[in-house]
Design an enzyme around this catalytic site. Structure first.
Site, PDB file in Angstrom:
ATOM      1  CB  CYS A 219      -0.953  -0.069   1.192  1.00  0.00           C
ATOM      2  SG  CYS A 219      -2.315   1.122   1.134  1.00  0.00           S
TER       3      CYS A 219
ATOM      4  CG  ASP B 239      -5.849  -3.217  -4.687  1.00  0.00           C
ATOM      5  OD1 ASP B 239      -6.680  -2.801  -3.852  1.00  0.00           O
ATOM      6  OD2 ASP B 239      -4.650  -2.880  -4.686  1.00  0.00           O
TER       7      ASP B 239
ATOM      8  CG  HIS C 238      -4.986  -3.189  -0.914  1.00  0.00           C
ATOM      9  ND1 HIS C 238      -4.298  -2.504  -1.899  1.00  0.00           N
ATOM     10  CD2 HIS C 238      -4.520  -2.708   0.273  1.00  0.00           C
ATOM     11  CE1 HIS C 238      -3.460  -1.639  -1.330  1.00  0.00           C
ATOM     12  NE2 HIS C 238      -3.579  -1.749  -0.019  1.00  0.00           N
TER      13      HIS C 238
END
Length: 420
Positions: free
Chosen positions: A234, A328, A362
């Protein structure tokens, strides 16, 4: 007599388990339920239905789940499918060294659609799932500005050194570092905001802080001498790509569902300033479940006004591996990784690699981590949508964990020579 085995009874969380039941009526529907409490006492649970064979046995390596939280043959499905009793909680191990997660595996000799408190299982096992193997050492780091925890494998080393970072949740997360140390890496779980005396919120990103951390790890007597690796997800993956682009200490980089440019927060490194691409807050979507999807809020870095925010990964000393899930919903991470790889190729850098996992979201975490499609964030009023589908996502976690380790071992030379 009804029997249930779960092997091994004590294991690392990234290790597979073998679950078998026997002594049951043949060709009958049964239920296997898994449940546990996290460190705050919150319950996570899953269940699946199976049909016994002609001998009254079930082997999760061979027997397909006929219903429940998943279908088909999936030996670790009950652990992948663990979900919180209270919506939007994420299972995170905080005390990596002190205690394991105690996981209950209950066998019911019938189909239990709605188990009641008085329904006793025919057999039950309690197993331990650890995040650090025996002999792993944890050292709290508070040197200069650097804040984190260094995990060292048992033995004299030298070991390949890795900086381990997470994203927008902030704080200090250590569970991946504990597992990396258990697999032979000297792993520095690095905090960079919302921890100790670090800023409460992530403002301007000062790359000198991360250079100090890399130098600290690289100079440790038990760390190999050919630079360090970085593993991050991230926002942390964005920082990791910046480290790879500018810091000579970085020998190999793994970016998990990140971007190819500086977004939101500007980045400084001495006299260098990269302005962050502004977030498009008006593009944030609220899903039917009342959670936020942020994937459209990051602008296209190819726009002329954003060119100076793109990270020059072609300057990276070492190879870069992008691990992305094509489902994601937090970042359009596949697009960003493709853009990064295309830029590297234009500049003649040939050691940038992309692994895309269909159906993955994600939060690509180590194996054994439950699928978490949505969870609450401390910095947003509504839960965040991470995306993905249960079985392909968790299968990707198993595959990516192996690929990540192989990549780091291959590209971080384990030697005490050639200090930079």
């Amino acid at each position: 007599m009804v029997g249930l085995t779960v092997c091994p009874q004590v294991s690392l969380v990234d290790e597979p388990l073998k679950i078998q039941a026997w002594g049951l009526p043949p060709q009958e529907a049964i239920t296997i339920r898994v449940w546990m409490k996290d460190e705050k006492g919150e319950i996570f649970h899953s269940r699946a239905f199976y049909q016994t064979d002609m001998e009254g046995k079930v082997d999760l390596e061979k027997s397909p789940a006929t219903g429940g939280d998943f279908h088909g043959v999936c030996p670790m499905g009950l652990f992948w499918a663990l979900k919180p009793a209270i919506p939007f909680l994420r299972l995170i191990k905080r005390d990596v060294m002190g205690s394991p997660f105690s996981v209950h595996v209950d066998l019911y000799s019938s189909l239990m659609l709605n188990p009641l408190p008085g329904d006793s299982p025919a057999a039950t096992k309690v197993i331990e799932r650890w995040y650090a193997s025996p002999g792993v050492q944890r050292i709290l780091i508070r040197e200069g500005r650097v804040r984190g925890a260094l995990f060292l494998p048992p033995g004299e080393g030298p070991f390949p050194g890795v900086i381990d970072m997470f994203g927008g949740v902030g704080g200090l997360l250590e569970f991946r570092s504990g597992l990396l140390a258990s697999r032979g890496f000297a792993s520095l779980a690095l905090a960079y905001f919302a921890y100790d005396d670090l800023p409460s919120f992530l403002g301007q990103v000062d790359l000198k802080y991360f250079e100090e951390a890399a130098q600290l790890l690289w100079s440790h007597p038990k760390v190999s001498g050919d630079g360090v690796g970085v593993v991050a997800i991230c926002k942390g993956a964005e920082v990791a790509l910046a480290m790879a682009s500018y810091l000579p200490q970085v020998a190999a980089t793994v970016c998990i569902n990140g971007t190819n440019a500086v977004n939101g927060n500007s980045l400084i490194y001495g006299d260098l300033l990269l302005n962050g691409i502004p977030y498009n807050v008006e593009r944030i979507l609220i899903t039917d479940f009342g959670s936020l999807s942020l994937s459209n809020s990051l602008d296209d870095p190819r726009k002329p006004e954003h060119q100076d925010s793109i990270l020059p990964l072609e300057k990276a000393r070492g190879p870069i591996l992008f691990l992305v899930g094509d489902k994601d919903q937090n970042y359009n991470s596949l697009f960003f990784a493709q853009e990064a790889k295309a830029r590297a190729e234009r500049y003649g850098k040939k050691d940038v690699y992309l692994q895309c996992y269909p159906g993955a979201g994600h939060l690509l975490e180590p194996p054994g981590s439950p699928f978490c499609p949505v969870s609450q964030s401390p910095f947003f009023p509504l839960p965040l949508t991470w995306g993905g589908e249960l079985l392909p996502h968790c299968s990707a976690q198993e595959t990516s964990w192996k690929e990540l380790q192989e990549f780091l071992r291959r590209n971080i030379k384990c030697s005490r020579r050639n200090k930079l």
